[in-house]
Enzyme design. Sequence first.
Site, short mmCIF file in Angstrom:
data_model
loop_
_atom_site.label_atom_id
_atom_site.label_comp_id
_atom_site.label_asym_id
_atom_site.label_seq_id
_atom_site.Cartn_x
_atom_site.Cartn_y
_atom_site.Cartn_z
N LYS A 12 -47.65 25.84 72.27
CA LYS A 12 -47.23 27.12 71.72
C LYS A 12 -47.92 28.08 73.13
O LYS A 12 -48.75 27.98 73.48
CB LYS A 12 -48.21 27.53 70.58
CG LYS A 12 -47.66 28.95 70.34
CD LYS A 12 -48.68 29.29 68.95
CE LYS A 12 -48.47 30.66 68.50
NZ LYS A 12 -49.40 30.88 67.07
N ARG A 49 -53.65 36.54 73.70
CA ARG A 49 -54.11 35.47 73.39
C ARG A 49 -54.26 34.35 74.31
O ARG A 49 -54.10 33.05 74.17
CB ARG A 49 -53.16 34.73 72.05
CG ARG A 49 -53.20 35.81 70.82
CD ARG A 49 -52.47 34.93 69.70
NE ARG A 49 -51.79 35.62 68.58
CZ ARG A 49 -52.43 36.74 67.92
NH1 ARG A 49 -54.02 36.62 68.11
NH2 ARG A 49 -51.84 37.27 66.98
N LYS A 87 -42.88 26.22 70.71
CA LYS A 87 -42.93 27.36 70.37
C LYS A 87 -42.90 28.53 71.67
O LYS A 87 -44.17 28.23 72.16
CB LYS A 87 -43.47 27.85 69.15
CG LYS A 87 -43.56 29.25 68.55
CD LYS A 87 -44.65 29.29 67.76
CE LYS A 87 -44.77 30.78 67.19
NZ LYS A 87 -45.80 31.03 66.14
N SER A 147 -39.64 35.58 66.57
CA SER A 147 -39.06 37.03 66.47
C SER A 147 -38.23 37.55 67.46
O SER A 147 -37.17 38.26 67.10
CB SER A 147 -40.31 37.89 65.81
OG SER A 147 -41.24 38.00 66.94
C1 PBG Z 1 -49.63 33.01 64.37
C2 PBG Z 1 -48.32 33.05 64.56
C3 PBG Z 1 -47.62 33.68 65.57
C4 PBG Z 1 -46.26 33.61 65.46
C5 PBG Z 1 -46.19 32.73 64.28
N1 PBG Z 1 -47.43 32.29 64.19
C6 PBG Z 1 -47.92 35.11 66.25
C7 PBG Z 1 -48.88 34.74 67.59
O1 PBG Z 1 -49.10 33.65 67.82
O2 PBG Z 1 -49.22 35.79 68.17
C8 PBG Z 1 -45.20 34.26 65.87
C9 PBG Z 1 -43.94 34.04 65.32
C10 PBG Z 1 -42.70 34.94 65.65
O3 PBG Z 1 -42.96 35.57 66.66
O4 PBG Z 1 -41.76 34.89 64.99
N2 PBG Z 1 -50.07 33.15 63.14
#
Ligand code: PBG
Length: 332
Positions: free
Chosen positions: A204, A225, A257, A283
């Site tokens: 990720k 992060r 991801k 997203s």
């Molecule tokens: C963390 C999480 C995130 C997303 C899914 N799980 C946010 C992040 O890591 O900042 C993002 C998913 C998306 O952007 O559609 N709980």
Amino acid sequence: MTELPVLPGFPVSRPRRLRATAALRRLTAETSVRPADLVLPMFVREASTEPIAISSMPGVVQHSQESLIKAAHDAIEAGVGGLMLFGVPTSKDAIGSGADDPDGVLNVAFRNLRAEFGDETVLMADLCLDEFTDHGHCGVLDEAGAVDNDATLLRYASMGIAQARAGAHVVGTSGMMDGQVAAVRAALDAEGFLDTAILAYAPKYASAFYGPFREAVDSSLQGDRKSYQQDNQRSTREALAEVALDVAEGADMVMVKPALPYLDVLRVVADASPVPVAAYQVSGEYAMVEAAAERGWLERERVMLETLTSIKRAGASTILTYWAVDAARLLR
Ligand code: PBG
């Protein structure tokens, strides 16, 4: 070259022959996306009675517990393979107490959905603290304000148990703490949840494509992060190391991801992984196509299906996408 090379005795190859009719194109297709490959990410907001629109993700809402059930019915009816749930709590604190509270918004949602649908669909839980902490980080902080890896693992273990108890079939460890899969697996096993599967977010990346999601979950994050998610400049070697660790720790599936900007990573992970591979079309991937389509600059449905086909072709067997229902209806 002025002339086509022709082998003596052989006709000239003409790839267009198999493109001539829709039936020929369908017959020779190598990649197909099935509705059952798609997982719909959904947001449920505590103490709300109406769905609330998310402006940066047109068509996506923060559900109330009631509207969530109705939307889940629609998704299952459309043939979608599973649902991934995120909670939006009304109050947050330093340790994310709402995450493992049996009456926390996410756990209530799982109890409701499992009672309604049983094993008819696959219920997946986002196992991460960021929606529940007042500082917005995915873990708990130490005195210096840094994310404390091992203290966070204890919170994840407790959260995983609460989600399994509430009815999640799969828990998605998305916080990128070291050892999170092993910690959650051990906790689930100790409580008798031997059949609850772990979807490990590995790799990720610390991605700017998560932007609209921050609005979707009312994120309180200041900063970034990058001390726990993977730096998005560096790529594949670290991704493989994450996958190897997560599989060794007991991951039942791994996920890449974001998806579209990381198709190269997805291909490498899919070739190397001994467990099924998912990809999360996040997203920002959704929002940029929706925004361009709204202006008439892109054909929404064609681009939607093209991106999903690309992700499938790059090796994902499962795709998390905010288009899951629309795409499933087009693909039926
Ligand atoms: C963390 C999480 C995130 C997303 C899914 N799980 C946010 C992040 O890591 O900042 C993002 C998913 C998306 O952007 O559609 N709980």
